[in-house]
Enzyme design. Sequence first.
Site, mmCIF file in Angstrom:
data_model
loop_
_atom_site.group_PDB
_atom_site.id
_atom_site.type_symbol
_atom_site.label_atom_id
_atom_site.label_comp_id
_atom_site.label_asym_id
_atom_site.label_seq_id
_atom_site.Cartn_x
_atom_site.Cartn_y
_atom_site.Cartn_z
ATOM 1 N N ASN A 32 0.824 -1.141 -0.006
ATOM 2 C CA ASN A 32 -0.126 -0.036 -0.016
ATOM 3 C C ASN A 32 0.900 1.188 -0.022
ATOM 4 O O ASN A 32 0.363 2.564 0.188
ATOM 5 C CB ASN A 32 -1.167 0.041 1.047
ATOM 6 C CG ASN A 32 -0.293 0.120 2.477
ATOM 7 O OD1 ASN A 32 0.883 0.053 2.492
ATOM 8 N ND2 ASN A 32 -1.083 0.244 3.566
ATOM 9 N N ALA A 74 5.354 -7.188 4.488
ATOM 10 C CA ALA A 74 4.704 -5.946 4.759
ATOM 11 C C ALA A 74 4.437 -5.577 6.206
ATOM 12 O O ALA A 74 4.322 -6.537 7.104
ATOM 13 C CB ALA A 74 3.277 -5.959 4.101
ATOM 14 N N SER A 117 11.789 -10.518 13.481
ATOM 15 C CA SER A 117 13.103 -9.793 14.037
ATOM 16 C C SER A 117 13.548 -9.963 14.919
ATOM 17 O O SER A 117 12.981 -10.796 15.817
ATOM 18 C CB SER A 117 12.336 -8.505 14.059
ATOM 19 O OG SER A 117 13.171 -7.430 14.839
ATOM 20 N N TYR A 141 6.194 -3.380 18.748
ATOM 21 C CA TYR A 141 6.687 -3.974 17.370
ATOM 22 C C TYR A 141 7.313 -5.319 17.591
ATOM 23 O O TYR A 141 6.988 -6.299 17.043
ATOM 24 C CB TYR A 141 8.013 -2.965 17.004
ATOM 25 C CG TYR A 141 8.583 -3.592 15.729
ATOM 26 C CD1 TYR A 141 8.062 -3.630 14.650
ATOM 27 C CD2 TYR A 141 9.794 -4.308 16.004
ATOM 28 C CE1 TYR A 141 8.795 -4.311 13.500
ATOM 29 C CE2 TYR A 141 10.522 -4.849 14.899
ATOM 30 C CZ TYR A 141 10.140 -4.767 13.568
ATOM 31 O OH TYR A 141 10.760 -5.356 12.527
ATOM 32 N N LYS A 145 5.527 -9.286 16.288
ATOM 33 C CA LYS A 145 6.312 -10.155 15.446
ATOM 34 C C LYS A 145 6.353 -11.620 16.152
ATOM 35 O O LYS A 145 6.127 -12.587 15.487
ATOM 36 C CB LYS A 145 7.916 -9.716 15.484
ATOM 37 C CG LYS A 145 7.896 -8.775 14.631
ATOM 38 C CD LYS A 145 7.734 -8.878 13.232
ATOM 39 C CE LYS A 145 8.151 -7.717 12.186
ATOM 40 N NZ LYS A 145 7.743 -7.894 10.749
ATOM 41 N N ASN A 170 20.071 -6.314 11.880
ATOM 42 C CA ASN A 170 20.210 -4.976 10.889
ATOM 43 C C ASN A 170 20.470 -5.340 9.509
ATOM 44 O O ASN A 170 21.454 -5.468 9.347
ATOM 45 C CB ASN A 170 21.187 -4.128 11.454
ATOM 46 C CG ASN A 170 20.732 -3.819 12.852
ATOM 47 O OD1 ASN A 170 20.788 -4.651 13.908
ATOM 48 N ND2 ASN A 170 20.312 -2.614 13.223
ATOM 49 N N ARG A 221 25.869 -3.789 17.336
ATOM 50 C CA ARG A 221 24.747 -4.436 16.461
ATOM 51 C C ARG A 221 25.324 -5.418 15.512
ATOM 52 O O ARG A 221 26.499 -5.243 14.836
ATOM 53 C CB ARG A 221 23.950 -3.449 16.074
ATOM 54 C CG ARG A 221 23.121 -2.611 16.945
ATOM 55 C CD ARG A 221 21.999 -3.478 17.804
ATOM 56 N NE ARG A 221 21.268 -2.775 18.727
ATOM 57 C CZ ARG A 221 21.638 -2.659 19.881
ATOM 58 N NH1 ARG A 221 22.809 -3.080 20.388
ATOM 59 N NH2 ARG A 221 20.967 -2.010 20.751
ATOM 60 N N ARG A 282 18.777 5.322 24.779
ATOM 61 C CA ARG A 282 17.339 5.079 24.447
ATOM 62 C C ARG A 282 16.891 3.517 25.365
ATOM 63 O O ARG A 282 17.730 2.717 25.621
ATOM 64 C CB ARG A 282 16.544 4.548 23.154
ATOM 65 C CG ARG A 282 16.848 5.728 22.264
ATOM 66 C CD ARG A 282 16.592 5.414 20.953
ATOM 67 N NE ARG A 282 17.556 4.499 20.250
ATOM 68 C CZ ARG A 282 17.635 4.543 18.904
ATOM 69 N NH1 ARG A 282 16.805 5.193 17.988
ATOM 70 N NH2 ARG A 282 18.401 3.618 18.647
ATOM 71 N N GLY A 284 15.688 0.664 27.117
ATOM 72 C CA GLY A 284 15.300 -0.628 26.718
ATOM 73 C C GLY A 284 16.421 -1.037 25.519
ATOM 74 O O GLY A 284 16.425 -2.528 24.940
ATOM 75 N N ASP A 285 17.176 -0.109 25.164
ATOM 76 C CA ASP A 285 18.240 -0.875 23.945
ATOM 77 C C ASP A 285 19.353 -1.444 24.719
ATOM 78 O O ASP A 285 20.100 -1.230 25.704
ATOM 79 C CB ASP A 285 18.971 0.674 23.531
ATOM 80 C CG ASP A 285 18.534 1.009 22.098
ATOM 81 O OD1 ASP A 285 17.762 -0.085 21.393
ATOM 82 O OD2 ASP A 285 19.010 1.773 21.373
HETATM 83 N N1 LIG Z 1 15.052 -3.452 7.480
HETATM 84 C C1 LIG Z 1 15.464 -4.195 8.591
HETATM 85 O O1 LIG Z 1 16.791 -4.179 9.175
HETATM 86 C C2 LIG Z 1 14.636 -5.164 9.441
HETATM 87 C C3 LIG Z 1 14.823 -5.897 10.639
HETATM 88 C C4 LIG Z 1 13.906 -6.744 11.212
HETATM 89 C C5 LIG Z 1 13.053 -6.949 10.672
HETATM 90 N N2 LIG Z 1 12.297 -6.417 9.623
HETATM 91 C C6 LIG Z 1 11.200 -6.842 8.834
HETATM 92 O O2 LIG Z 1 11.306 -7.040 7.445
HETATM 93 C C7 LIG Z 1 10.275 -6.561 6.771
HETATM 94 C C8 LIG Z 1 10.530 -5.604 5.689
HETATM 95 O O3 LIG Z 1 11.387 -4.446 6.287
HETATM 96 P P1 LIG Z 1 11.973 -3.469 5.089
HETATM 97 O O4 LIG Z 1 12.909 -2.767 5.918
HETATM 98 O O5 LIG Z 1 11.841 -3.845 3.748
HETATM 99 O O6 LIG Z 1 10.512 -2.305 5.418
HETATM 100 P P2 LIG Z 1 9.830 -1.440 4.485
HETATM 101 O O7 LIG Z 1 9.174 -0.273 5.130
HETATM 102 O O8 LIG Z 1 10.902 -0.902 3.526
HETATM 103 O O9 LIG Z 1 8.803 -2.260 3.615
HETATM 104 C C9 LIG Z 1 7.725 -2.710 4.238
HETATM 105 C C10 LIG Z 1 6.658 -2.460 3.081
HETATM 106 O O10 LIG Z 1 5.058 -3.011 3.667
HETATM 107 C C11 LIG Z 1 4.476 -2.075 2.972
HETATM 108 N N3 LIG Z 1 3.182 -2.051 4.099
HETATM 109 C C12 LIG Z 1 3.112 -1.698 5.243
HETATM 110 N N4 LIG Z 1 1.880 -1.973 5.693
HETATM 111 C C13 LIG Z 1 1.227 -2.488 4.880
HETATM 112 C C14 LIG Z 1 -0.140 -3.060 4.708
HETATM 113 N N5 LIG Z 1 -1.101 -2.855 5.478
HETATM 114 N N6 LIG Z 1 -0.583 -3.441 3.419
HETATM 115 C C15 LIG Z 1 0.238 -3.455 2.448
HETATM 116 N N7 LIG Z 1 1.504 -3.278 2.436
HETATM 117 C C16 LIG Z 1 1.989 -2.582 3.587
HETATM 118 C C17 LIG Z 1 4.955 -0.572 3.019
HETATM 119 O O11 LIG Z 1 4.183 0.255 2.126
HETATM 120 C C18 LIG Z 1 6.468 -1.168 2.453
HETATM 121 O O12 LIG Z 1 6.630 -1.035 1.249
HETATM 122 C C19 LIG Z 1 9.340 -5.705 7.879
HETATM 123 O O13 LIG Z 1 8.385 -6.615 8.337
HETATM 124 C C20 LIG Z 1 10.495 -5.646 8.819
HETATM 125 O O14 LIG Z 1 9.449 -5.570 10.285
HETATM 126 C C21 LIG Z 1 13.411 -5.575 8.793
#
Ligand SMILES: NC(=O)c1ccc[n+]([C@@H]2O[C@H](COP(=O)([O-])OP(=O)(O)OC[C@H]3O[C@@H](n4cnc5c(N)ncnc54)[C@H](O)[C@@H]3O)[C@@H](O)[C@H]2O)c1
Length: 324
Positions: A32, A74, A117, A141, A145, A170, A221, A282, A284-285
Amino acid sequence: MKILLTGGAGYIGSNTLNTLINLNHDVEIIDNLSNNSNLNINIKSKFNNINLNDFDILNNFLANKKFDLVIHFAGSINVSESIENPKKYYENNYVASLNLLNSMIGNNIKKLIFSSSAAVYGNDFKNPIKESDFKKPISPYGKTKLMIEETLKDYDKSYDLKFITLRFFNSCGAQLDGSLGERHNPETHIIPLLMQVASGRLSKFNLFGNNYNTYDGTCIRDYVHVLDVVDAHIKSIDYLFKKNNSDIFNIGNNKGYSVNKLILETEKVTNKKIKYEVLEGREGDPSILISDNSKIKNLLKWSPNYSDLKTILKTAWLWENKIK
Ligand SMILES: NC(=O)c1ccc[n+]([C@@H]2O[C@H](COP(=O)([O-])OP(=O)(O)OC[C@H]3O[C@@H](n4cnc5c(N)ncnc54)[C@H](O)[C@@H]3O)[C@@H](O)[C@H]2O)c1
Protein backbone atom coordinates in the site's frame (compact mmCIF):
# COMPACT_ATOMS: atom_id res chain seq x y z
CA MET A 1 6.98 -20.72 -9.19
CA LYS A 2 4.12 -18.28 -8.63
CA ILE A 3 5.08 -16.09 -5.68
CA LEU A 4 3.31 -13.26 -3.87
CA LEU A 5 5.42 -10.65 -2.05
CA THR A 6 3.59 -8.55 0.50
CA GLY A 7 5.54 -5.34 1.11
CA GLY A 8 7.35 -6.01 -2.16
CA ALA A 9 7.81 -2.29 -2.79
CA GLY A 10 9.76 -1.88 0.46
CA TYR A 11 13.49 -2.11 1.03
CA ILE A 12 14.04 -5.85 1.53
CA GLY A 13 11.02 -6.79 -0.60
CA SER A 14 12.13 -4.86 -3.69
CA ASN A 15 15.66 -6.25 -3.45
CA THR A 16 14.25 -9.78 -3.13
CA LEU A 17 11.93 -9.12 -6.07
CA ASN A 18 14.91 -8.37 -8.36
CA THR A 19 16.52 -11.72 -7.60
CA LEU A 20 13.26 -13.69 -7.90
CA ILE A 21 12.62 -12.18 -11.33
CA ASN A 22 16.18 -12.96 -12.42
CA LEU A 23 15.49 -16.56 -11.36
CA ASN A 24 12.41 -16.53 -13.64
CA HIS A 25 9.77 -16.77 -10.94
CA ASP A 26 6.35 -15.35 -11.67
CA VAL A 27 6.04 -12.65 -8.99
CA GLU A 28 3.23 -10.36 -7.89
CA ILE A 29 3.36 -7.65 -5.25
CA ILE A 30 0.88 -6.39 -2.72
CA ASP A 31 1.88 -3.10 -1.13
CA ASN A 32 0.00 0.00 0.00
CA LEU A 33 3.10 2.21 -0.40
CA SER A 34 2.76 3.43 3.19
CA ASN A 35 6.47 3.47 4.14
CA ASN A 36 7.78 5.68 1.30
CA SER A 37 8.49 2.49 -0.56
CA ASN A 38 10.78 2.16 -3.57
CA LEU A 39 8.93 3.38 -6.62
CA ASN A 40 11.32 1.67 -9.03
CA ILE A 41 9.42 -1.59 -8.64
CA ASN A 42 10.74 -4.05 -11.19
CA ILE A 43 8.38 -3.65 -14.15
CA LYS A 44 8.28 -7.36 -14.90
CA SER A 45 6.33 -7.94 -11.70
CA LYS A 46 2.67 -7.22 -11.23
CA PHE A 47 1.99 -4.54 -8.66
CA ASN A 48 -1.26 -4.39 -6.65
CA ASN A 49 -1.98 -1.48 -4.35
CA ILE A 50 -3.81 -3.41 -1.62
CA ASN A 51 -3.88 -2.82 2.12
CA LEU A 52 -3.63 -6.10 4.04
CA ASN A 53 -6.10 -4.67 6.53
CA ASP A 54 -8.85 -4.79 3.86
CA PHE A 55 -9.73 -8.46 4.29
CA ASP A 56 -12.41 -8.62 1.57
CA ILE A 57 -10.22 -7.01 -1.08
CA LEU A 58 -7.28 -9.19 -0.10
CA ASN A 59 -9.40 -12.32 -0.06
CA ASN A 60 -10.92 -11.61 -3.48
CA PHE A 61 -7.44 -11.04 -4.84
CA LEU A 62 -6.05 -14.33 -3.45
CA ALA A 63 -9.14 -16.28 -4.54
CA ASN A 64 -8.34 -15.63 -8.19
CA LYS A 65 -4.67 -16.56 -8.05
CA LYS A 66 -2.96 -19.82 -7.43
CA PHE A 67 0.16 -18.74 -5.57
CA ASP A 68 2.61 -21.48 -4.58
CA LEU A 69 4.20 -19.28 -1.92
CA VAL A 70 3.75 -16.00 -0.07
CA ILE A 71 6.73 -14.01 1.24
CA HIS A 72 5.37 -11.65 3.88
CA PHE A 73 7.49 -8.50 4.30
CA ALA A 74 4.67 -5.96 4.76
CA GLY A 75 4.36 -4.14 8.04
CA SER A 76 5.24 -1.10 10.08
CA ILE A 77 8.86 -1.17 11.20
CA ASN A 78 9.62 1.63 13.64
CA VAL A 79 10.26 0.38 17.19
CA SER A 80 9.94 3.81 18.88
CA GLU A 81 6.75 4.60 16.99
CA SER A 82 5.30 1.29 18.19
CA ILE A 83 5.78 2.42 21.81
CA GLU A 84 4.04 5.76 21.11
CA ASN A 85 1.29 4.24 18.97
CA PRO A 86 0.85 0.52 19.74
CA LYS A 87 -2.62 0.49 18.13
CA LYS A 88 -1.03 1.05 14.72
CA TYR A 89 1.30 -1.94 15.26
CA TYR A 90 -1.31 -4.36 16.57
CA GLU A 91 -3.51 -3.44 13.59
CA ASN A 92 -0.97 -3.08 10.82
CA ASN A 93 1.32 -5.91 11.87
CA TYR A 94 -0.80 -8.39 13.77
CA VAL A 95 -4.32 -7.99 12.39
CA ALA A 96 -3.04 -7.48 8.84
CA SER A 97 -0.90 -10.63 9.10
CA LEU A 98 -3.82 -12.59 10.52
CA ASN A 99 -5.93 -11.46 7.54
CA LEU A 100 -3.23 -12.73 5.25
CA LEU A 101 -2.95 -16.12 6.99
CA ASN A 102 -6.73 -16.59 7.10
CA SER A 103 -7.09 -15.72 3.45
CA MET A 104 -4.21 -18.05 2.57
CA ILE A 105 -5.71 -21.09 4.30
CA GLY A 106 -9.15 -20.28 2.89
CA ASN A 107 -7.65 -20.21 -0.59
CA ASN A 108 -5.48 -23.28 -0.08
CA ILE A 109 -2.11 -21.47 -0.19
CA LYS A 110 0.01 -23.44 2.24
CA LYS A 111 3.53 -22.00 2.18
CA LEU A 112 4.83 -18.78 3.74
CA ILE A 113 8.13 -17.07 4.51
CA PHE A 114 7.73 -14.49 7.27
CA SER A 115 9.95 -11.48 8.11
CA SER A 116 10.40 -11.53 11.85
CA SER A 117 12.97 -9.59 13.82
CA ALA A 118 15.68 -9.77 16.47
CA ALA A 119 13.26 -7.58 18.46
CA VAL A 120 11.48 -10.77 19.60
CA TYR A 121 14.37 -11.48 21.99
CA GLY A 122 13.96 -8.31 24.09
CA ASN A 123 16.99 -7.20 26.10
CA ASP A 124 17.69 -10.00 28.52
CA PHE A 125 19.90 -12.51 26.71
CA LYS A 126 23.43 -13.83 26.24
CA ASN A 127 25.29 -13.05 22.99
CA PRO A 128 25.40 -14.52 20.44
CA ILE A 129 21.64 -15.20 20.54
CA LYS A 130 20.32 -18.58 19.44
CA GLU A 131 16.84 -19.11 17.96
CA SER A 132 15.83 -21.24 20.94
CA ASP A 133 16.84 -18.58 23.51
CA PHE A 134 14.30 -16.94 25.79
CA LYS A 135 12.04 -14.39 24.09
CA LYS A 136 10.64 -11.41 25.93
CA PRO A 137 10.07 -8.57 23.46
CA ILE A 138 9.84 -5.14 25.07
CA SER A 139 8.24 -3.06 22.29
CA PRO A 140 4.83 -3.56 20.69
CA TYR A 141 6.75 -3.99 17.41
CA GLY A 142 8.67 -6.99 18.82
CA LYS A 143 5.53 -8.33 20.50
CA THR A 144 3.54 -8.31 17.25
CA LYS A 145 6.36 -10.21 15.51
CA LEU A 146 6.35 -12.86 18.26
CA MET A 147 2.54 -13.09 18.16
CA ILE A 148 2.67 -13.78 14.42
CA GLU A 149 5.41 -16.39 14.97
CA GLU A 150 3.22 -18.17 17.56
CA THR A 151 0.14 -17.99 15.32
CA LEU A 152 2.13 -19.59 12.51
CA LYS A 153 3.00 -22.57 14.74
CA ASP A 154 -0.70 -23.11 15.52
CA TYR A 155 -1.73 -22.73 11.86
CA ASP A 156 0.89 -25.30 10.89
CA LYS A 157 -0.48 -27.81 13.44
CA SER A 158 -4.14 -27.29 12.59
CA TYR A 159 -4.17 -26.22 8.93
CA ASP A 160 -0.85 -27.61 7.66
CA LEU A 161 0.44 -24.15 6.75
CA LYS A 162 4.21 -24.62 6.34
CA PHE A 163 6.39 -21.62 7.14
CA ILE A 164 9.92 -20.37 7.47
CA THR A 165 10.31 -17.51 9.92
CA LEU A 166 13.44 -15.43 9.37
CA ARG A 167 14.49 -13.23 12.28
CA PHE A 168 16.42 -10.38 10.67
CA PHE A 169 19.09 -8.52 12.59
CA ASN A 170 20.09 -5.15 10.99
CA SER A 171 19.60 -5.46 7.25
CA CYS A 172 21.57 -2.83 5.36
CA GLY A 173 23.48 -1.95 2.17
CA ALA A 174 22.34 -1.84 -1.44
CA GLN A 175 22.72 -3.63 -4.77
CA LEU A 176 26.43 -3.73 -5.72
CA ASP A 177 25.92 -1.10 -8.44
CA GLY A 178 23.97 1.08 -6.00
CA SER A 179 20.80 0.78 -8.06
CA LEU A 180 18.48 -0.19 -5.21
CA GLY A 181 18.88 0.37 -1.49
CA GLU A 182 17.21 1.45 1.70
CA ARG A 183 14.65 4.23 1.93
CA HIS A 184 12.15 4.61 4.74
CA ASN A 185 10.10 7.59 5.80
CA PRO A 186 10.92 8.59 8.43
CA GLU A 187 14.35 6.94 8.24
CA THR A 188 15.36 5.44 11.57
CA HIS A 189 18.05 2.99 10.48
CA ILE A 190 21.60 3.89 11.32
CA ILE A 191 23.43 3.32 8.02
CA PRO A 192 21.11 5.36 5.78
CA LEU A 193 21.14 8.10 8.45
CA LEU A 194 24.95 8.19 8.43
CA MET A 195 24.89 8.35 4.62
CA GLN A 196 22.44 11.24 4.73
CA VAL A 197 24.79 13.17 7.02
CA ALA A 198 27.73 12.41 4.69
CA SER A 199 25.81 13.65 1.64
CA GLY A 200 24.54 16.74 3.46
CA ARG A 201 20.85 15.77 3.37
CA LEU A 202 20.90 15.62 7.19
CA SER A 203 22.79 18.17 9.30
CA LYS A 204 23.93 15.76 12.05
CA PHE A 205 23.70 12.21 13.32
CA ASN A 206 22.08 11.52 16.69
CA LEU A 207 24.20 9.07 18.67
CA PHE A 208 21.98 7.54 21.34
CA GLY A 209 24.23 6.86 24.33
CA ASN A 210 28.00 6.48 24.74
CA ASN A 211 27.90 4.99 28.19
CA TYR A 212 27.02 1.38 27.38
CA ASN A 213 28.99 -1.55 28.62
CA THR A 214 31.03 -2.00 25.41
CA TYR A 215 34.68 -1.34 24.46
CA ASP A 216 33.95 2.23 23.27
CA GLY A 217 30.71 2.90 25.16
CA THR A 218 28.45 2.80 22.09
CA CYS A 219 25.98 0.05 21.22
CA ILE A 220 27.16 -2.95 19.22
CA ARG A 221 24.83 -4.44 16.59
CA ASP A 222 24.91 -7.20 14.00
CA TYR A 223 24.70 -5.89 10.41
CA VAL A 224 23.84 -8.11 7.46
CA HIS A 225 23.90 -7.02 3.82
CA VAL A 226 20.54 -7.03 2.07
CA LEU A 227 21.94 -9.32 -0.68
CA ASP A 228 22.70 -11.89 2.00
CA VAL A 229 19.17 -11.43 3.37
CA VAL A 230 17.80 -12.03 -0.14
CA ASP A 231 19.95 -15.14 -0.46
CA ALA A 232 18.52 -16.47 2.81
CA HIS A 233 15.07 -16.15 1.23
CA ILE A 234 16.12 -18.05 -1.88
CA LYS A 235 17.58 -20.85 0.27
CA SER A 236 14.44 -20.85 2.46
CA ILE A 237 12.24 -21.37 -0.61
CA ASP A 238 14.30 -24.40 -1.58
CA TYR A 239 14.20 -25.84 1.93
CA LEU A 240 10.47 -25.26 2.36
CA PHE A 241 9.57 -27.03 -0.89
CA LYS A 242 12.08 -29.88 -0.53
CA LYS A 243 11.49 -30.66 3.16
CA ASN A 244 7.94 -29.35 3.65
CA ASN A 245 9.05 -28.49 7.20
CA SER A 246 8.39 -25.34 9.18
CA ASP A 247 11.37 -23.73 10.92
CA ILE A 248 12.81 -20.51 12.37
CA PHE A 249 16.21 -18.98 11.58
CA ASN A 250 18.24 -15.97 12.62
CA ILE A 251 19.72 -14.01 9.72
CA GLY A 252 22.76 -12.25 11.07
CA ASN A 253 26.48 -11.97 10.59
CA ASN A 254 27.52 -13.46 13.95
CA LYS A 255 29.66 -10.38 14.60
CA GLY A 256 28.96 -6.86 15.73
CA TYR A 257 30.17 -3.32 15.12
CA SER A 258 29.84 -0.38 17.50
CA VAL A 259 28.13 2.85 16.48
CA ASN A 260 31.48 4.63 16.87
CA LYS A 261 33.13 2.18 14.50
CA LEU A 262 30.35 2.79 11.95
CA ILE A 263 30.91 6.54 12.16
CA LEU A 264 34.66 6.17 11.64
CA GLU A 265 34.27 3.70 8.76
CA THR A 266 31.61 5.89 7.11
CA GLU A 267 34.06 8.81 7.20
CA LYS A 268 36.66 6.64 5.45
CA VAL A 269 34.32 5.28 2.76
CA THR A 270 32.63 8.60 1.98
CA ASN A 271 35.60 10.85 2.61
CA LYS A 272 33.30 13.18 4.59
CA LYS A 273 33.30 14.23 8.22
CA ILE A 274 30.27 12.89 10.11
CA LYS A 275 28.92 15.53 12.46
CA TYR A 276 27.15 13.93 15.42
CA GLU A 277 25.59 14.78 18.75
CA VAL A 278 25.58 12.42 21.72
CA LEU A 279 22.11 12.05 23.26
CA GLU A 280 20.77 9.96 26.14
CA GLY A 281 20.73 6.22 25.51
CA ARG A 282 17.29 4.90 24.61
CA GLU A 283 15.38 2.93 27.20
CA GLY A 284 15.47 -0.78 26.56
CA ASP A 285 18.35 -0.67 24.06
CA PRO A 286 20.67 -3.60 24.86
CA SER A 287 24.43 -2.83 24.80
CA ILE A 288 25.24 -5.68 22.45
CA LEU A 289 22.99 -7.66 20.10
CA ILE A 290 24.65 -10.34 17.99
CA SER A 291 23.10 -13.35 16.30
CA ASP A 292 24.23 -16.91 16.44
CA ASN A 293 23.86 -17.88 12.78
CA SER A 294 25.02 -21.49 13.05
CA LYS A 295 21.52 -22.93 12.50
CA ILE A 296 20.94 -21.23 9.14
CA LYS A 297 24.51 -22.07 8.12
CA ASN A 298 24.04 -25.76 8.95
CA LEU A 299 20.52 -26.36 7.70
CA LEU A 300 20.17 -23.95 4.77
CA LYS A 301 23.86 -23.86 3.81
CA TRP A 302 23.64 -20.07 3.95
CA SER A 303 26.57 -17.84 4.76
CA PRO A 304 27.01 -14.08 4.52
CA ASN A 305 29.02 -13.12 1.43
CA TYR A 306 28.53 -9.35 1.36
CA SER A 307 28.23 -8.46 5.03
CA ASP A 308 31.72 -7.05 5.60
CA LEU A 309 31.46 -3.43 6.72
CA LYS A 310 33.23 -2.01 3.64
CA THR A 311 30.79 -3.60 1.17
CA ILE A 312 27.82 -2.54 3.28
CA LEU A 313 28.97 1.09 3.51
CA LYS A 314 30.23 1.39 -0.09
CA THR A 315 26.96 0.12 -1.56
CA ALA A 316 24.89 2.29 0.81
CA TRP A 317 26.96 5.31 -0.28
CA LEU A 318 26.42 4.55 -3.99
CA TRP A 319 22.66 4.39 -3.32
CA GLU A 320 22.67 7.62 -1.27
CA ASN A 321 24.37 9.42 -4.14
CA LYS A 322 21.67 8.17 -6.47
CA ILE A 323 18.72 9.36 -4.41
CA LYS A 324 20.00 12.48 -2.63
N1 LIG B 1 15.15 -3.59 7.61
C1 LIG B 1 15.55 -4.29 8.67
O1 LIG B 1 16.70 -4.19 9.12
C2 LIG B 1 14.59 -5.23 9.36
C3 LIG B 1 14.99 -5.82 10.58
C4 LIG B 1 14.10 -6.70 11.21
C5 LIG B 1 12.89 -7.02 10.62
N2 LIG B 1 12.53 -6.42 9.45
C6 LIG B 1 11.22 -6.74 8.88
O2 LIG B 1 11.35 -6.99 7.49
C7 LIG B 1 10.20 -6.53 6.78
C8 LIG B 1 10.63 -5.62 5.65
O3 LIG B 1 11.40 -4.53 6.18
P1 LIG B 1 11.84 -3.32 5.26
O4 LIG B 1 13.02 -2.69 5.90
O5 LIG B 1 11.91 -3.76 3.85
O6 LIG B 1 10.58 -2.35 5.47
P2 LIG B 1 9.88 -1.37 4.43
O7 LIG B 1 9.11 -0.39 5.25
O8 LIG B 1 10.85 -0.84 3.45
O9 LIG B 1 8.87 -2.33 3.67
C9 LIG B 1 7.61 -2.71 4.19
C10 LIG B 1 6.58 -2.53 3.08
O10 LIG B 1 5.32 -2.94 3.58
C11 LIG B 1 4.32 -2.07 3.06
N3 LIG B 1 3.17 -2.13 3.96
C12 LIG B 1 3.11 -1.74 5.27
N4 LIG B 1 1.88 -1.95 5.75
C13 LIG B 1 1.14 -2.50 4.75
C14 LIG B 1 -0.20 -2.96 4.64
N5 LIG B 1 -1.06 -2.88 5.67
N6 LIG B 1 -0.61 -3.46 3.45
C15 LIG B 1 0.23 -3.53 2.39
N7 LIG B 1 1.50 -3.12 2.44
C16 LIG B 1 1.96 -2.62 3.59
C17 LIG B 1 5.00 -0.71 3.05
O11 LIG B 1 4.37 0.19 2.15
C18 LIG B 1 6.43 -1.06 2.64
O12 LIG B 1 6.62 -0.95 1.24
C19 LIG B 1 9.31 -5.84 7.82
O13 LIG B 1 8.29 -6.73 8.21
C20 LIG B 1 10.26 -5.58 8.98
O14 LIG B 1 9.58 -5.56 10.22
C21 LIG B 1 13.35 -5.54 8.81
